[in-house]
Structure formats: structure tokens, C-alpha cells
Design an enzyme around this catalytic site. Structure first.
Site, PDB file in Angstrom:
ATOM      1  N   ASP A  20      -8.785   3.105   1.676  1.00  0.00           N
ATOM      2  CA  ASP A  20      -7.717   3.366   2.641  1.00  0.00           C
ATOM      3  C   ASP A  20      -8.298   3.927   3.941  1.00  0.00           C
ATOM      4  O   ASP A  20      -8.775   5.056   3.969  1.00  0.00           O
ATOM      5  CB  ASP A  20      -6.737   4.374   2.027  1.00  0.00           C
ATOM      6  CG  ASP A  20      -5.482   4.504   2.869  1.00  0.00           C
ATOM      7  OD1 ASP A  20      -5.496   4.066   4.037  1.00  0.00           O
ATOM      8  OD2 ASP A  20      -4.486   5.037   2.342  1.00  0.00           O
ATOM      9  N   ARG A  55      -3.356  -0.721   5.355  1.00  0.00           N
ATOM     10  CA  ARG A  55      -3.921  -1.804   4.546  1.00  0.00           C
ATOM     11  C   ARG A  55      -2.986  -2.987   4.362  1.00  0.00           C
ATOM     12  O   ARG A  55      -3.389  -4.151   4.531  1.00  0.00           O
ATOM     13  CB  ARG A  55      -4.338  -1.260   3.167  1.00  0.00           C
ATOM     14  CG  ARG A  55      -5.485  -0.290   3.218  1.00  0.00           C
ATOM     15  CD  ARG A  55      -5.644   0.458   1.910  1.00  0.00           C
ATOM     16  NE  ARG A  55      -4.511   1.336   1.650  1.00  0.00           N
ATOM     17  CZ  ARG A  55      -4.308   1.998   0.526  1.00  0.00           C
ATOM     18  NH1 ARG A  55      -5.174   1.856  -0.469  1.00  0.00           N
ATOM     19  NH2 ARG A  55      -3.260   2.788   0.395  1.00  0.00           N
ATOM     20  N   CYS A  99       0.861  -1.186   0.000  1.00  0.00           N
ATOM     21  CA  CYS A  99       0.000   0.000   0.000  1.00  0.00           C
ATOM     22  C   CYS A  99       0.897   1.236   0.000  1.00  0.00           C
ATOM     23  O   CYS A  99       2.093   1.125  -0.303  1.00  0.00           O
ATOM     24  CB  CYS A  99      -0.969  -0.022   1.182  1.00  0.00           C
ATOM     25  SG  CYS A  99      -0.200   0.025   2.813  1.00  0.00           S
TER      26      CYS A  99
HETATM   27  P1  4NP Z   1      -1.877   2.826   4.011  1.00  0.00           P
HETATM   28  O1  4NP Z   1      -2.565   4.171   4.562  1.00  0.00           O
HETATM   29  O2  4NP Z   1      -1.303   3.158   2.659  1.00  0.00           O
HETATM   30  O3  4NP Z   1      -3.014   1.858   3.930  1.00  0.00           O
HETATM   31  O4  4NP Z   1      -0.827   2.436   5.040  1.00  0.00           O
HETATM   32  C1  4NP Z   1      -1.882   5.391   4.676  1.00  0.00           C
HETATM   33  C2  4NP Z   1      -1.038   5.614   5.754  1.00  0.00           C
HETATM   34  C3  4NP Z   1      -0.385   6.835   5.891  1.00  0.00           C
HETATM   35  C4  4NP Z   1      -0.577   7.821   4.927  1.00  0.00           C
HETATM   36  C5  4NP Z   1      -1.410   7.594   3.843  1.00  0.00           C
HETATM   37  C6  4NP Z   1      -2.058   6.366   3.711  1.00  0.00           C
HETATM   38  N1  4NP Z   1       0.087   9.073   5.063  1.00  0.00           N
HETATM   39  O5  4NP Z   1      -0.253  10.009   4.299  1.00  0.00           O
HETATM   40  O6  4NP Z   1       0.984   9.214   5.937  1.00  0.00           O
END
Ligand code: 4NP
Length: 154
Positions: A126, A16, A10
Site C-alpha cells: 500500500d 491501489r 483496497c
Molecule cells: P488504499 O490506501 O487502500 O490503497 O487506497 C489507503 C488510503 C487511505 C488510508 C489507508 C490506505 N487511510 O488510512 O486513510
């Protein structure tokens, strides 16, 4: 006997993809094929390198009676394309970033939701933005079961 190495990917590697890593591991162990499946996860961004998974992901795994310990966030590596049998992207941006890095490998590199074509989803939402860890869990869990079926392990 063939074993499979699976990498979930991800953006942040805290919401995720760690969920995918731990859910698939749990489902494989539950089905008695834990020795046939090795799961990992990584992020395209590296923004949270060294951190634990998000509290919401920890909580939903615990609620489901699944392990959530010993995780450290990390970024996708160039060598991952050779190391893994499957690299599963959570959304189109992840897939695009991975294809920039690795080129197109439709047999091993695709979106997790491709495994559940009847789900009505073309990406895994997300929870960093939606706050809905349950919805993400349901999708990740059904796709993990679909992968075990595809590999003839259940
Ligand atoms: P992930 O979710 O891609 O599912 O781990 C996110 C976690 C952090 C961030 C964006 C999406 N961020 O902008 O820091």
C-alpha cells in the site's frame, strides 16, 4: 461476445484499487478489447468517499500515459457480488473484509497477486504507507495483463 465486469478493491479506494481500475482499462483498450472489459474500484472502509484518487496514483498514471480523470472514491456495496465477474482484493485484510460481507467465492473473489504467482508478492503493498507508487504500479500492471491472458483477451 462475453464481456467481463471487474472490481478492484483496497482499503481507502484512493491508492491501489483506482490504479487497478485505470491500468486494466488502459491495457484492455490498448489490446483492442476495451469493449469486452468494464473496470471499477471500491474501498472496504468508505473513509475517502467522494474524493479523487491520491495524487501519487494520479501522477504514476499520467507518467505512463494513462487516463486518470473522472474518478470518485466509493465504498464496496452488498450488490457488488452479483454485479461483478471478478472482485480482486489487494491484500489479506481486504479479502477477509470482503468474505465477511459476501462469503467465500474463490472463483470470483480472490487476491490480485494470485494472478501473478511468480511475482514473489502475496499482496499489493500500500503506497499510502510505503510511498512507493512505482512498485505498486508494476504489480498492478503485470496482474492486469495476467487477467487479460486468463480471460483469453490477449
Ligand atoms: P488504499 O490506501 O487502500 O490503497 O487506497 C489507503 C488510503 C487511505 C488510508 C489507508 C490506505 N487511510 O488510512 O486513510
Amino acid at each position: 461476445m462475453k464481456t467481463y465486469r471487474i472490481l478492484f478493491v483496497c482499503l481507502g479506494n484512493i491508492c491501489r484499487s483506482p490504479m487497478g481500475e485505470f491500468v486494466l482499462r488502459h491495457r484492455a483498450e490498448e489490446a483492442g478489447v476495451g469493449h469486452r472489459i468494464h473496470t471499477d474500484s471500491a474501498g472496504t472502509s468508505g473513509w475517502h468517499d467522494g474524493e479523487n484518487m491520491h495524487q501519487g496514483t494520479q501522477q504514476i498514471l499520467a507518467q505512463q500515459g494513462m487516463d486518470n480523470t473522472g474518478f470518485t472514491s466509493s465504498k464496496v456495496k452488498r450488490s457488488d457480488i452479483d454485479h461483478y465477474d471478478y472482485i480482486l482484493a489487494m491484500d489479506d485484510n481486504n479479502l477477509r473484509d470482503l468474505e465477511k460481507l459476501f462469503g467465500k467465492h474463490p472463483e470470483k473473489l480472490f487476491k490480485l497477486t494470485d494472478l501473478i504467482p511468480d511475482s514473489g508478492y502475496d499482496h499489493v503493498p500500500d503506497p499510502w504507507y510505503t510511498g512507493d507508487f512505482d512498485e505498486t504500479f508494476r504489480l498492478v500492471d503485470s496482474a492486469s495483463m495476467a487477467l487479460l491472458k486468463k480471460l483469453d483477451l490477449v
